[in-house]
Structures are given as structure tokens and as C-alpha cells.
Design an enzyme around this catalytic site. Structure first.
Site, PDB file in Angstrom:
ATOM      1  N   HIS A 101      -1.309   2.618   6.523  1.00  0.00           N
ATOM      2  CA  HIS A 101      -2.625   2.057   6.826  1.00  0.00           C
ATOM      3  C   HIS A 101      -3.546   2.381   5.649  1.00  0.00           C
ATOM      4  O   HIS A 101      -4.362   3.296   5.705  1.00  0.00           O
ATOM      5  CB  HIS A 101      -3.178   2.627   8.131  1.00  0.00           C
ATOM      6  CG  HIS A 101      -2.793   1.835   9.328  1.00  0.00           C
ATOM      7  ND1 HIS A 101      -3.165   0.516   9.487  1.00  0.00           N
ATOM      8  CD2 HIS A 101      -2.059   2.164  10.409  1.00  0.00           C
ATOM      9  CE1 HIS A 101      -2.671   0.060  10.643  1.00  0.00           C
ATOM     10  NE2 HIS A 101      -1.996   1.029  11.206  1.00  0.00           N
ATOM     11  N   ASP A 106      -6.253   1.016  11.001  1.00  0.00           N
ATOM     12  CA  ASP A 106      -6.109   2.014  12.066  1.00  0.00           C
ATOM     13  C   ASP A 106      -7.486   2.441  12.576  1.00  0.00           C
ATOM     14  O   ASP A 106      -7.688   2.647  13.787  1.00  0.00           O
ATOM     15  CB  ASP A 106      -5.318   3.224  11.578  1.00  0.00           C
ATOM     16  CG  ASP A 106      -5.862   3.811  10.273  1.00  0.00           C
ATOM     17  OD1 ASP A 106      -6.572   3.111   9.516  1.00  0.00           O
ATOM     18  OD2 ASP A 106      -5.570   4.990   9.999  1.00  0.00           O
ATOM     19  N   TYR A 295      -6.823 -18.785   3.162  1.00  0.00           N
ATOM     20  CA  TYR A 295      -7.929 -18.336   3.996  1.00  0.00           C
ATOM     21  C   TYR A 295      -9.218 -19.099   3.689  1.00  0.00           C
ATOM     22  O   TYR A 295      -9.461 -19.509   2.558  1.00  0.00           O
ATOM     23  CB  TYR A 295      -8.194 -16.846   3.768  1.00  0.00           C
ATOM     24  CG  TYR A 295      -7.161 -15.913   4.343  1.00  0.00           C
ATOM     25  CD1 TYR A 295      -5.973 -16.380   4.894  1.00  0.00           C
ATOM     26  CD2 TYR A 295      -7.365 -14.542   4.323  1.00  0.00           C
ATOM     27  CE1 TYR A 295      -5.032 -15.517   5.412  1.00  0.00           C
ATOM     28  CE2 TYR A 295      -6.422 -13.653   4.842  1.00  0.00           C
ATOM     29  CZ  TYR A 295      -5.262 -14.144   5.379  1.00  0.00           C
ATOM     30  OH  TYR A 295      -4.335 -13.286   5.897  1.00  0.00           O
ATOM     31  N   GLU A 370     -13.391  10.716   9.168  1.00  0.00           N
ATOM     32  CA  GLU A 370     -13.339  10.324  10.580  1.00  0.00           C
ATOM     33  C   GLU A 370     -14.668  10.505  11.314  1.00  0.00           C
ATOM     34  O   GLU A 370     -14.828   9.998  12.421  1.00  0.00           O
ATOM     35  CB  GLU A 370     -12.230  11.089  11.294  1.00  0.00           C
ATOM     36  CG  GLU A 370     -10.840  10.640  10.853  1.00  0.00           C
ATOM     37  CD  GLU A 370      -9.733  11.243  11.701  1.00  0.00           C
ATOM     38  OE1 GLU A 370      -9.981  12.307  12.336  1.00  0.00           O
ATOM     39  OE2 GLU A 370      -8.623  10.666  11.739  1.00  0.00           O
TER      40      GLU A 370
END
Length: 387
Positions: A101, A106, A295, A370
Site C-alpha cells: 500500500h 489502506d 481516465y 496515523e
């Protein structure tokens, strides 16, 4: 719910967010192979009592019904990883060798699950329906498109997409009006000439010489569009010729076209086709162009951008809410959603120089602070409640 209450609730689940993110990080999966990720998402939604279904092979969509059942706000998280061997020495290091990741998906998945967890516990205060879109394959085939084809946007009034950024510090948000990301198309050109001995070039038609002229002429397409518009036309591969003393009878070019304006996108393709059809013929050869549509341009809705600015400012302070100066020429398949309904795509800072968290996305040392996770949860909840 006011912003202080939401922030408090999000802070309280910070340990849970770190645990969830660590688990997803340890077991990354490539696009359209996210079967464990899908299963874990479904388990969490079951735990929260949120009805959900699988979609587009490995995607998941869930929904909470609010008081106003005629208004639905969607939040999207991409769930796939990249084919990169992780070098971080952390407890949550990838256990799937060669898969990582490395773009923060994630974290996106974790943040959306955090929103789902809190809103499921506060649903009596929820004024609108909230749809949770866990989308596969953003990094590869563009999982947004099959999700849309299977009806993920049916009844949706607006959509928000969050992406973490290692370019801005934790505790900050970056936004941009209008274009945020470019479109991308694949370009394949075949040049046909006539083979001959290298000593007698007049007996043949040199596909390599035609190709050289074509590549030079292609750059004039970009240089002669309106200077205030953006386009990047890249030839990344050339294949042709069989020996040093033989005039090549065929050459193949492959590359990409990137633009920020749908009209410019079509204009460049039109001019490129004319060039490929005519220039080789003028030199005795033939040209064939094949364009693979990629895209779409990601174009934010200005009113939705204003919501992001306000909500992020309430939580982070105006000094930490940054307007992005230039659009990205890279792609992001969130643009497919914005072609259908109003929405906004924005960045959440996860960089922390003091902790040494500075590696860029798509890097084997990429990581996030985090402590940003609960901020992402808070802002996304505010976004839902303010539309």
C-alpha cells in the site's frame, strides 16, 4: 452533530483506526484481486449493522438511511495496492511480498470505515442517506467505471473523495477549484514503408525517417494549441527495423496523451489523426492511429470545494487549508464520478518530518502519520452533514 462532537468521537476511535489500517497495510492486494480486503470490509459493515453488497468483482457498497431518504451523499475510498516491495521496517510491514500500500489506499479504506462506524452509532441524528463506496482497481483498470455501470451512483446527489498526501504536513488539507487531475489516453501509431537495401534507399520507403518527422511534427500540435491550456503528448516507446543495413518497412510508436480540458483532449486527438493520416503519405508511406481512451479529467465542483474549505477550516484552522496552485497531470479515476454528479476530490496531509515520514507516494518507503486518520474521519463526516 457539531464539529467538536464529531472530532471528539473520531479521536476516541484513533486506536481502532490504527489497528484497522495496520491490518490492511499488512495484507495489500492488487487491483481486482482485493478479495481479503473485500471480505474484511464486509465484516466491519456487518459489525456496524450497515446493509451492503459486493460490486464490480471486488468492490463493496454500503448505505445508512437517514431522515431525508430522498437525499443521498456518497463517500468513496479506493482499496487496491501497488506491485512494490516494501522497505519500511515497521510492525505492519506488508506480508504479501512484492505488493504494498504505497499510495495510502489502506488509509482511505480505514477512514471510510471510521466514518461508517461513527455514523452507524449516531444514525438517529443523520439527516441524509450516506453511501459508502469501497472501490477496487484505481491504480490499474479504473474500478470507478464498472462500479458506475453497476449502479453505484443511482440516487446519489453528491460525492466526496479523500486522498492522503505525503507532500503536505499532517493537520492540513489541500483543495483545488475545477481541474484537479488530467485525463489520459494511450496512443499507438503504426508507420508502414517499404523495405530495401541500406545502400539503395531510393528503392524503399524508410519508415524510420517518416517516424522521425512525425515525432517532430507531433510536438507542434501541443505548441500550437491555446497557450493557456495544457496538453502533454509523450512518445514512450519506438519499435522498428531489423538490421543496420536494411531500410525499415515498419515502425510502431506508443505513448500517452494527457489533458486538463475535455475539449482540448478531443482537439489534440483530431489533429493527431490528421497528422498520422497525411504526413506518412506525403513521404510515400502510410500511417495508422489507434487511441485507447483512458481516465477522464477530474473536475471539482466549485460549490463542493467551498464546503471542503469551510469544514477543514473549522477543524484545522484557515492557515492549514491550502489551495493547490497547479493541477496534477497524473490521473485519478474519481473523475468518472464527477462526470455524472457534483463532487470534490481533496488531499489530507499525512507527512511528518519530525517522525521521518516524508517518502512520496508510489515509493517503497511510503508511510503515513496515523494521527491524520481521525482528522480525515472528522472532515468526511462534516462533509456529509453540510451538503
Amino acid at each position: 452533530m457539531d464539529s467538536n462532537k464529531i472530532l471528539k468521537l473520531a479521536k476516541e476511535i484513533s486506536p481502532w483506526l490504527s489497528k484497522v489500517r495496520g491490518d490492511f497495510h499488512m495484507y495489500p492486494e492488487l487491483g481486482m484481486q482485493e478479495f481479503r480486503t473485500q471480505r474484511k470490509i464486509c465484516e466491519y459493515l456487518d459489525e456496524f449493522g450497515i446493509l451492503h453488497k459486493k460490486m464490480a468483482k471486488t468492490g463493496v457498497v454500503g448505505e445508512i438511511k437517514g431522515k431525508n431518504v430522498f437525499k443521498t451523499i456518497a463517500l468513496r475510498a479506493d482499496i487496491d495496492a501497488l506491485p512494490i516491495l516494501e522497505k519500511n521496517e515497521v510492525s505492519y510491514r506488508s506480508k504479501n511480498s512484492g505488493v504494498m500500500h504505497a499510495c495510502g489506499h489502506d488509509a482511505h479504506t480505514t477512514i471510510l470505515l471510521g466514518v461508517a462506524k461513527i455514523l452507524s452509532e449516531q444514525k438517529d441524528e443523520l439527516g441524509v442517506n450516506v453511501r459508502f463506496i469501497f472501490q477496487p482497481a484505481e491504480e490499474t483498470v479504473g474500478g470507478a467505471e464498472p462500479m458506475i455501470k453497476e449502479g453505484v451512483l443511482e440516487g446519489v446527489d453528491a460525492i466526496f473523495g479523500l486522498h492522503v498526501s505525503s507532500l503536505i504536513e499532517k493537520g492540513s488539507v489541500e483543495y483545488r477549484y475545477k481541474q484537479m487531475n488530467a485525463s489520459s489516453d494511450s496512443i499507438e501509431i503504426e508507420i508502414q514503408g517499404k523495405s530495401a537495401h541500406g545502400a539503395y534507399p531510393g528503392d524503399g520507403v524508410d519508415a524510420i525517417v517518416i517516424t522521425a518527422q512525425l515525432i517532430t511534427a507531433m510536438q507542434s500540435i501541443v505548441s500550437r494549441i491555446d497557450a493557456r491550456d495544457s496538453a502533454v503528448l509523450t512518445v514512450g516507446m519506438i519499435e522498428g527495423g531489423t538490421a543496420p543495413n536494411i531500410i525499415a518497412d515498419s515502425v510502431k510508436l506508443t505513448g500517452t496523451l494527457r489533458t486538463l480540458d475535455p475539449k482540448i483532449r478531443e482537439l489534440v486527438k483530431e489533429k493527431l489523426k490528421i497528422l498520422v493520416d497525411t504526413l506518412p503519405v506525403s513521404m510515400g508511406g502510410k500511417g495508422k492511429l489507434k487511441v485507447g481512451r483512458g481516465y477522464s479529467t477530474l473536475i471539482n465542483d466549485d460549490k463542493m470545494v467551498e464546503l471542503i474549505k469551510k469544514n477543514a477550516t473549522d477543524i484545522l484552522g484557515a492557515e492549514n487549508v491550502i489551495e493547490k496552485e497547479k493541477a496534477n497531470m497524473g490521473v485519478e479515476d474519481f473523475g468518472y464520478y464527477l462526470e455524472k454528479i457534483p463532487g470534490v476530490f481533496f488531499y489530507l496531509g499525512v507527512k511528518n518530518e519530525k517522525k521521518g515520514i516524508t517518502a512520496s507516494a508510489h515509493n517503497e518507503c511510503f508511510d503515513i502519520d496515523e494521527e491524520a486518520l481521525h482528522l480525515g474521519v472528522t472532515i468526511q463526516i462534516l462533509n456529509v452533514l453540510s451538503v
